[in-house]
Each structure stands twice: as C-alpha cells, then as structure tokens.
Design an enzyme around this catalytic site. Structure first.
Site, short mmCIF file in Angstrom:
data_model
loop_
_atom_site.label_atom_id
_atom_site.label_comp_id
_atom_site.label_asym_id
_atom_site.label_seq_id
_atom_site.Cartn_x
_atom_site.Cartn_y
_atom_site.Cartn_z
N ASN A 55 0.85 -1.19 0.00
CA ASN A 55 0.00 0.00 0.00
C ASN A 55 0.88 1.24 0.00
O ASN A 55 1.97 1.23 0.60
CB ASN A 55 -0.89 -0.03 1.26
CG ASN A 55 -2.00 0.98 1.20
OD1 ASN A 55 -1.82 2.16 1.50
ND2 ASN A 55 -3.17 0.54 0.78
N GLU A 65 1.57 -14.50 3.81
CA GLU A 65 1.05 -15.53 4.73
C GLU A 65 -0.31 -15.14 5.27
O GLU A 65 -1.22 -15.97 5.40
CB GLU A 65 2.02 -15.71 5.91
CG GLU A 65 3.40 -16.23 5.54
CD GLU A 65 4.40 -15.12 5.23
OE1 GLU A 65 4.00 -14.07 4.67
OE2 GLU A 65 5.59 -15.31 5.54
#
Ligand code: THU
EC number: 3.5.4.5
Length: 142
Positions: A55, A65
């Site tokens: 982001n 994960e």
C-alpha cells in the site's frame, strides 16, 4: 530446524511448493519489489494461495502468509496441514513476527512451514519453533 513433516506426501509437497512459487507472480509489491508467494494445504486436501499486497501508506500492506490464511479462513477452512512461503532471495526468508502470531491462531506447534528460496530450495521449520510460548485461543479457555 525441523527435518521432516509428518502426514505430508511427496506429491502434496510438490504441489504445495509449485503453487507457493507461482503465487509470487500475483504479488502487488510496487514499493519493495520484494515478491512473496504462499500456499496453504488444508486438511481436506485443498490448496489456498496468497501473496503480499502493499500500500502507498506502507504499514498498511499485508504479507503473503496473512493473505493466504485470510483466504483460507473465509473459504471456510479451519484445519491445516502445512504452508509454503516463497521469495526470490537466498537463503529463504522466514515469516515476520506479525505473520507468526496470525498463523499461530489457526495452527498447532507442530505445523510445518516450508520456506523456499529463489532457486526453489527449501528449509523446513514449525510453528512452535517460530513462535514458542505463544499467546492464543487457549488463553481464553478458562
Ligand atoms: N513479506 C511477506 O509477504 N512475508 C514475509 O514473510 C516477509 C515480508 C512482504 C511484506 C512486504 O510487502 C515485502 O515482503 C517486504 O517486506
């Protein structure tokens, strides 16, 4: 490091690793350019992939994960056999602290974590090795 993973066949490991490595191609990592792919094998025999999603507000990004476990959980899975995590570096990267806590919610200390380097070689560890003395659901059960 753990050296064996009980209950995982050679075929399952082959599929798990190729799906984790393939998942690197789906990473959204324009800032770090550090691709991470992950794949979880569920107890029911399904494979659920994830990749890191970054982001512009850097701390908001999410690791592979956690994307993979989030995908698996919202698909209804609750029991897991193993995870493979793949990066382009050597030696292989191991899951970050936040991911260790996230994964421990859904796994047991013997849960195997296969970490693949950029050449397709792996190291094997377990949840208990990565996060001993963890805080988790058991601490709410009294
Ligand atoms: N990253 C993962 O996806 N998993 C890890 O185990 C380590 C780090 C991501 C987060 C970020 O998008 C990039 O790798 C660089 O830190």
């Amino acid at each position: 490091m753990a050296s064996t993973a009980d209950h995982l066949s050679a075929q399952e490991l082959e599929t798990l690793s190729s799906k984790a490595i393939a998942a690197k191609a789906t990473a959204y990592c324009p800032y770090s350019k550090f691709r991470v792919g992950a794949c979880i094998l569920t107890q029911s025999g399904e494979y659920v992939q994830g990749a890191n999603v970054e982001n512009a507000s850097y701390p908001v990004g999410t690791c592979a994960e956690r994307v993979a476990f989030g995908n698996a959980i919202v698909a209804g899975h609750r029991e897991f056999k193993a995870i493979a995590v793949a990066t382009d570096i050597k030696p292989a990267a191991s899951p970050c602290g936040m991911c260790r806590q996230f994964m421990s919610e859904f796994t047991t200390p013997s849960f195997p974590i296969f970490m693949y380097d950029g050449e397709g070689n792996y190291s094997l560890t377990t949840m208990g090795e990565l996060l001993p003395h963890s805080f988790g659901p058991k601490d709410f059960s009294h």
